[in-house]
Write a protein that holds these residues in place. Structure first.
Motif, PDB file in Angstrom:
ATOM      1  N   LYS A 134       8.602   2.683 -21.495  1.00 52.40           N
ATOM      2  CA  LYS A 134       8.174   3.616 -20.444  1.00 52.40           C
ATOM      3  C   LYS A 134       7.746   2.916 -19.157  1.00 52.40           C
ATOM      4  N   LYS A 135       7.380   1.624 -19.250  1.00 52.71           N
ATOM      5  CA  LYS A 135       7.000   0.877 -18.055  1.00 52.71           C
ATOM      6  C   LYS A 135       8.060  -0.165 -17.666  1.00 52.71           C
ATOM      7  N   GLY A 136       9.188  -0.144 -18.344  1.00 52.83           N
ATOM      8  CA  GLY A 136      10.271  -1.076 -18.015  1.00 52.83           C
ATOM      9  C   GLY A 136      10.049  -2.492 -18.480  1.00 52.83           C
ATOM     10  N   HIS A 137       9.144  -2.695 -19.424  1.00 48.82           N
ATOM     11  CA  HIS A 137       8.899  -4.029 -19.960  1.00 48.82           C
ATOM     12  C   HIS A 137      10.027  -4.435 -20.929  1.00 48.82           C
ATOM     13  N   TYR A 138       9.994  -5.693 -21.364  1.00 50.43           N
ATOM     14  CA  TYR A 138      10.975  -6.242 -22.302  1.00 50.43           C
ATOM     15  C   TYR A 138      12.383  -6.289 -21.691  1.00 50.43           C
ATOM     16  N   PHE A 139      12.451  -6.533 -20.381  1.00 45.62           N
ATOM     17  CA  PHE A 139      13.772  -6.576 -19.735  1.00 45.62           C
ATOM     18  C   PHE A 139      14.574  -7.811 -20.127  1.00 45.62           C
ATOM     19  N   ASN A 140      13.902  -8.837 -20.678  1.00 40.19           N
ATOM     20  CA  ASN A 140      14.629 -10.038 -21.112  1.00 40.19           C
ATOM     21  C   ASN A 140      15.290  -9.865 -22.482  1.00 40.19           C
ATOM     22  N   PHE A 141      14.933  -8.794 -23.170  1.00 41.98           N
ATOM     23  CA  PHE A 141      15.517  -8.518 -24.488  1.00 41.98           C
ATOM     24  C   PHE A 141      16.667  -7.534 -24.318  1.00 41.98           C
ATOM     25  N   SER A 142      17.806  -7.847 -24.919  1.00 39.79           N
ATOM     26  CA  SER A 142      18.954  -6.942 -24.795  1.00 39.79           C
ATOM     27  C   SER A 142      19.664  -6.792 -26.130  1.00 39.79           C
ATOM     28  N   VAL A 143      20.333  -5.660 -26.280  1.00 42.76           N
ATOM     29  CA  VAL A 143      21.118  -5.385 -27.485  1.00 42.76           C
ATOM     30  C   VAL A 143      22.586  -5.639 -27.143  1.00 42.76           C
ATOM     31  N   ALA A 144      23.244  -6.458 -27.925  1.00 44.82           N
ATOM     32  CA  ALA A 144      24.638  -6.808 -27.652  1.00 44.82           C
ATOM     33  C   ALA A 144      25.559  -5.608 -27.844  1.00 44.82           C
ATOM     34  N   ASN A 145      26.599  -5.557 -27.043  1.00 44.24           N
ATOM     35  CA  ASN A 145      27.651  -4.560 -27.217  1.00 44.24           C
ATOM     36  C   ASN A 145      28.749  -5.207 -28.062  1.00 44.24           C
ATOM     37  N   PRO A 146      29.034  -4.684 -29.248  1.00 43.38           N
ATOM     38  CA  PRO A 146      30.002  -5.339 -30.140  1.00 43.38           C
ATOM     39  C   PRO A 146      31.412  -5.420 -29.566  1.00 43.38           C
ATOM     40  N   ASN A 147      31.715  -4.570 -28.590  1.00 44.64           N
ATOM     41  CA  ASN A 147      33.070  -4.515 -28.033  1.00 44.64           C
ATOM     42  C   ASN A 147      33.281  -5.430 -26.837  1.00 44.64           C
ATOM     43  N   ASN A 148      32.221  -6.131 -26.416  1.00 43.87           N
ATOM     44  CA  ASN A 148      32.294  -7.015 -25.254  1.00 43.87           C
ATOM     45  C   ASN A 148      31.821  -8.413 -25.614  1.00 43.87           C
ATOM     46  N   PRO A 149      32.115  -9.405 -24.777  1.00 39.80           N
ATOM     47  CA  PRO A 149      31.459 -10.707 -24.936  1.00 39.80           C
ATOM     48  C   PRO A 149      29.963 -10.522 -24.724  1.00 39.80           C
ATOM     49  N   THR A 150      29.154 -11.393 -25.274  1.00 38.32           N
ATOM     50  CA  THR A 150      27.720 -11.297 -25.044  1.00 38.32           C
ATOM     51  C   THR A 150      27.396 -11.711 -23.608  1.00 38.32           C
ATOM     52  N   ALA A 151      26.176 -11.385 -23.185  1.00 38.59           N
ATOM     53  CA  ALA A 151      25.682 -11.927 -21.923  1.00 38.59           C
ATOM     54  C   ALA A 151      25.391 -13.412 -22.136  1.00 38.59           C
ATOM     55  N   THR A 152      25.006 -14.104 -21.089  1.00 46.55           N
ATOM     56  CA  THR A 152      24.703 -15.531 -21.195  1.00 46.55           C
ATOM     57  C   THR A 152      23.599 -15.779 -22.215  1.00 46.55           C
ATOM     58  N   LEU A 153      23.852 -16.682 -23.147  1.00 42.50           N
ATOM     59  CA  LEU A 153      22.834 -17.070 -24.119  1.00 42.50           C
ATOM     60  C   LEU A 153      21.913 -18.097 -23.478  1.00 42.50           C
ATOM     61  N   THR A 154      20.611 -17.899 -23.595  1.00 43.00           N
ATOM     62  CA  THR A 154      19.660 -18.833 -23.023  1.00 43.00           C
ATOM     63  C   THR A 154      18.938 -19.600 -24.129  1.00 43.00           C
ATOM     64  N   ALA A 155      18.086 -20.529 -23.722  1.00 46.48           N
ATOM     65  CA  ALA A 155      17.450 -21.414 -24.696  1.00 46.48           C
ATOM     66  C   ALA A 155      16.258 -20.790 -25.401  1.00 46.48           C
ATOM     67  N   PRO A 158      13.899 -14.565 -26.146  1.00 46.32           N
ATOM     68  CA  PRO A 158      14.265 -13.323 -25.449  1.00 46.32           C
ATOM     69  C   PRO A 158      15.686 -13.333 -24.893  1.00 46.32           C
ATOM     70  N   GLY A 159      16.201 -14.529 -24.601  1.00 39.60           N
ATOM     71  CA  GLY A 159      17.546 -14.626 -24.044  1.00 39.60           C
ATOM     72  C   GLY A 159      18.639 -14.621 -25.094  1.00 39.60           C
ATOM     73  N   ILE A 160      18.251 -14.569 -26.358  1.00 43.10           N
ATOM     74  CA  ILE A 160      19.226 -14.472 -27.444  1.00 43.10           C
ATOM     75  C   ILE A 160      19.397 -12.994 -27.769  1.00 43.10           C
ATOM     76  N   PRO A 161      20.574 -12.424 -27.533  1.00 42.65           N
ATOM     77  CA  PRO A 161      20.752 -10.976 -27.740  1.00 42.65           C
ATOM     78  C   PRO A 161      20.415 -10.537 -29.163  1.00 42.65           C
ATOM     79  N   ILE A 162      20.090  -9.262 -29.272  1.00 42.21           N
ATOM     80  CA  ILE A 162      19.802  -8.647 -30.562  1.00 42.21           C
ATOM     81  C   ILE A 162      21.079  -7.970 -31.053  1.00 42.21           C
ATOM     82  N   ARG A 163      21.313  -8.049 -32.324  1.00 46.22           N
ATOM     83  CA  ARG A 163      22.501  -7.394 -32.874  1.00 46.22           C
ATOM     84  C   ARG A 163      22.425  -5.879 -32.669  1.00 46.22           C
TER      85      ARG A 163
END
Length: 217
Positions: A134-155, A158-163
């Motif tokens: 509701k406050k737009g937090h957790y913007f570094n966490f993302s859910v991967a789209n199975p039909n696309n390449p993932t976003a950039t993986l970071t070290a 939070p930068g590692i996508p969630i299944r």
């Protein structure tokens, strides 16, 4: 120091005088105030005896199931009179679901905290968890789209996508596949997710090397 490491690299090239020099860096190097840094790099390459070109490549077009953009400096020795480099990368896009479907050895796997898990249930694949907060937090966490390449993986985690189908981050084994590391790569005592997040996908580097070979050699 990292801020002058690039120039030490160029000085090494000046001493060794290879026919071609390849150097890569982050996409941000071509944005805003960093352009002055790029100009310095071009000037130092010129003093070292090289003509330089700068490219922005996307690994998703280079056989990697990840949309990772990196800048590549390709420098050719002036005395060889090589023609400018004209690479074309346009390989078929690989969905991340297809890339990881047969991973067996998962290794390190980070589970979600209760709060992140709660947001995960409310987030559509391909979106950030901030969409559900509701406050737009957790913007570094993302859910991967199975039909696309993932976003950039970071070290960092939070930068590692969630299944999209299981409430957990991609495992180390899945990241190996997405980052195109060898299945048997030995990270010794270092966190494999950190190493891969700080690395250029091997397939990406290989494609650049093949283009250089085909173009000039």
């Amino acid at each position: 120091r990292l801020d002058d490491l690039f120039f030490h690299f160029i000085q090494t090239a000046k001493l060794l005088q290879p026919k071609i020099v390849v150097a890569e860096n982050v996409k941000g190097l071509i944005a805003g105030n960093a352009r002055g840094y790029v100009k310095e790099i071009f000037n130092d390459f010129k003093k070292a005896g090289y003509e330089t070109q700068l490219f922005l490549f996307n690994s998703a077009k280079m056989g990697v199931p990840q949309a990772r953009e990196r800048t590549f400096f390709i420098a050719r020795r002036k005395d060889l009179n090589f023609k400018p480099f004209k690479p074309i990368f346009n390989e078929k896009i690989i969905p991340c679901a297809l890339a990881i479907e047969d991973v067996i050895n998962h290794g390190k796997t980070n589970l979600l905290s209760p709060k992140v898990k709660e947001l995960w249930f409310k987030t559509k694949p391909g979106n950030s968890l901030s969409k559900a907060h509701k406050k737009g937090h957790y913007f570094n966490f993302s859910v991967a789209n199975p039909n696309n390449p993932t976003a950039t993986l970071t070290a960092s985690q939070p930068g590692i996508p969630i299944r999209w189908d299981i409430p957990r981050h991609f495992s180390a084994g899945e990241i190996k596949r997405i980052q195109t590391f060898p299945e048997d790569f030995n990270f010794l005592n270092t966190d494999p997710c950190y190493v891969m997040g700080m690395s250029v996908p091997p397939f990406m580097t290989q494609r650049v090397a093949l283009e250089i070979y085909n173009h000039w050699f």
